[in-house]
Design a protein around this motif. Sequence first.
Motif, PDB file in Angstrom:
ATOM      1  N   LEU A  60      48.508   4.675  11.696  1.00  0.00           N
ATOM      2  CA  LEU A  60      47.879   5.073  12.948  1.00  0.00           C
ATOM      3  C   LEU A  60      48.831   4.821  14.117  1.00  0.00           C
ATOM      4  O   LEU A  60      49.831   4.143  13.987  1.00  0.00           O
ATOM      5  N   GLY A  61      48.475   5.369  15.279  1.00  0.00           N
ATOM      6  CA  GLY A  61      49.181   4.960  16.484  1.00  0.00           C
ATOM      7  C   GLY A  61      49.763   6.070  17.314  1.00  0.00           C
ATOM      8  O   GLY A  61      49.350   7.233  17.258  1.00  0.00           O
ATOM      9  N   ALA A  82      54.639   7.599  15.047  1.00  0.00           N
ATOM     10  CA  ALA A  82      54.836   8.983  14.609  1.00  0.00           C
ATOM     11  C   ALA A  82      56.304   9.263  14.316  1.00  0.00           C
ATOM     12  O   ALA A  82      56.636  10.099  13.470  1.00  0.00           O
ATOM     13  N   GLY A  83      57.198   8.572  15.030  1.00  0.00           N
ATOM     14  CA  GLY A  83      58.625   8.764  14.817  1.00  0.00           C
ATOM     15  C   GLY A  83      59.278   9.705  15.809  1.00  0.00           C
ATOM     16  O   GLY A  83      60.348  10.247  15.533  1.00  0.00           O
ATOM     17  N   CYS A 121      50.239   9.880  16.404  1.00  0.00           N
ATOM     18  CA  CYS A 121      50.482  11.086  17.199  1.00  0.00           C
ATOM     19  C   CYS A 121      51.144  10.747  18.523  1.00  0.00           C
ATOM     20  O   CYS A 121      50.743   9.788  19.206  1.00  0.00           O
ATOM     21  N   SER A 122      52.131  11.533  18.880  1.00  0.00           N
ATOM     22  CA  SER A 122      52.800  11.368  20.162  1.00  0.00           C
ATOM     23  C   SER A 122      51.801  11.424  21.310  1.00  0.00           C
ATOM     24  O   SER A 122      50.931  12.288  21.344  1.00  0.00           O
ATOM     25  N   GLY A 123      51.941  10.495  22.238  1.00  0.00           N
ATOM     26  CA  GLY A 123      51.078  10.473  23.413  1.00  0.00           C
ATOM     27  C   GLY A 123      49.749   9.790  23.214  1.00  0.00           C
ATOM     28  O   GLY A 123      48.950   9.694  24.158  1.00  0.00           O
ATOM     29  N   ALA A 124      49.475   9.289  22.019  1.00  0.00           N
ATOM     30  CA  ALA A 124      48.154   8.714  21.735  1.00  0.00           C
ATOM     31  C   ALA A 124      47.893   7.457  22.552  1.00  0.00           C
ATOM     32  O   ALA A 124      48.778   6.618  22.732  1.00  0.00           O
ATOM     33  N   ARG A 125      46.651   7.364  23.010  1.00  0.00           N
ATOM     34  CA  ARG A 125      46.152   6.148  23.649  1.00  0.00           C
ATOM     35  C   ARG A 125      45.107   5.523  22.732  1.00  0.00           C
ATOM     36  O   ARG A 125      44.768   6.080  21.690  1.00  0.00           O
ATOM     37  N   THR A 126      44.620   4.370  23.139  1.00  0.00           N
ATOM     38  CA  THR A 126      43.646   3.674  22.300  1.00  0.00           C
ATOM     39  C   THR A 126      42.439   4.550  21.993  1.00  0.00           C
ATOM     40  O   THR A 126      41.970   4.604  20.851  1.00  0.00           O
ATOM     41  N   GLY A 127      41.930   5.244  22.987  1.00  0.00           N
ATOM     42  CA  GLY A 127      40.769   6.106  22.770  1.00  0.00           C
ATOM     43  C   GLY A 127      41.048   7.245  21.819  1.00  0.00           C
ATOM     44  O   GLY A 127      40.150   7.670  21.073  1.00  0.00           O
ATOM     45  N   ASP A 128      42.283   7.743  21.822  1.00  0.00           N
ATOM     46  CA  ASP A 128      42.651   8.820  20.899  1.00  0.00           C
ATOM     47  C   ASP A 128      42.648   8.344  19.456  1.00  0.00           C
ATOM     48  O   ASP A 128      42.278   9.098  18.541  1.00  0.00           O
ATOM     49  N   VAL A 129      43.058   7.103  19.241  1.00  0.00           N
ATOM     50  CA  VAL A 129      43.032   6.557  17.884  1.00  0.00           C
ATOM     51  C   VAL A 129      41.593   6.496  17.387  1.00  0.00           C
ATOM     52  O   VAL A 129      41.277   6.928  16.271  1.00  0.00           O
ATOM     53  N   VAL A 151      48.522  -4.229  10.028  1.00  0.00           N
ATOM     54  CA  VAL A 151      49.729  -4.707  10.689  1.00  0.00           C
ATOM     55  C   VAL A 151      49.862  -3.994  12.034  1.00  0.00           C
ATOM     56  O   VAL A 151      50.008  -2.765  12.079  1.00  0.00           O
ATOM     57  N   ALA A 152      49.778  -4.752  13.106  1.00  0.00           N
ATOM     58  CA  ALA A 152      49.988  -4.226  14.457  1.00  0.00           C
ATOM     59  C   ALA A 152      51.430  -4.514  14.853  1.00  0.00           C
ATOM     60  O   ALA A 152      51.866  -5.670  14.818  1.00  0.00           O
ATOM     61  N   LEU A 153      52.159  -3.480  15.208  1.00  0.00           N
ATOM     62  CA  LEU A 153      53.572  -3.633  15.556  1.00  0.00           C
ATOM     63  C   LEU A 153      53.751  -3.527  17.061  1.00  0.00           C
ATOM     64  O   LEU A 153      53.034  -2.791  17.744  1.00  0.00           O
TER      65      LEU A 153
END
Length: 268
Positions: free
Chosen positions: A41-42, A47-48, A86-94, A171-173
């Motif tokens: 996720l994230g 996303a890379g 996904c690029s640009g994702a915020r917490t709400g998008d996750v 795992v939160a990075l």
Amino acid sequence: MRVSRLTALTAAFFVAMSLALTGATAASAAQLTASGGYVALGDSYSAGVGAGSYDSSSGSCKRSTKAYPALWAAAHSPSSFSFTACSGARTGDVVSGQLGPLSSATSLVSITIGGNDAGFADTMQTCALQGESACLSRVAQARTYIESTLPGQLDSVYSAITNKAPSAHVVALGYPHFYKLNGTCVAGLSEKSRAAIDAAADDINGVIAKRAANHGFAFVDVNSTFAGHELCSGSPWLHSVTLPVDESYHPTAAGQASGYLPVFGSAA
């Protein structure tokens, strides 16, 4: 005597078996996360974005085959791999769009999130274009947000992950420092601006670490691997301002493979 000897031999047998099973259990535990489903996720750092080799089907999410989740999955062959970062994702998008693959069968979850909530892109644009004073002001605004608002947003995401994947190891990075201070750069942002941006990264990493711990998640600090490979280091694993512009200030393929992957692998 025979009874005592038999008892001793029996005890020795069970001790040996116990040690053998302990070793087997440890080995099994090491492979646990590879045997179940893995969901990545994230945001763009997961996303890379910046690493190239994007999956065309991911569209504007720009998921890369060179991102640390894809690299880990290729090396460990989990029973399933779902890549929704996904690029640009915020917490709400996750919460609203990335949690679909999570289930009770999910054994491993990775996530980077929070940078876009804190205004990562706008902050870096301000710093790059508007000078030191505007940069320091915008970074201060971001740091206030990180301290006051981001913790609650992370709690919402982390709780949602636990609710959907209660058995998963999560795992939160964190995020790397962008700049090596007093480094090789002779142009661009001022040293005060660079220091403020690095301090904001420390702030967000501190909040992520604390909220992750409160939810029983692991936290990974990537500054140990990125040290010596920041911008102004002479050997950066991060893009500076580049084209496409959305890849600016993101890890390169080397940053994903040598910066993120090793520390994620050690925590997975």
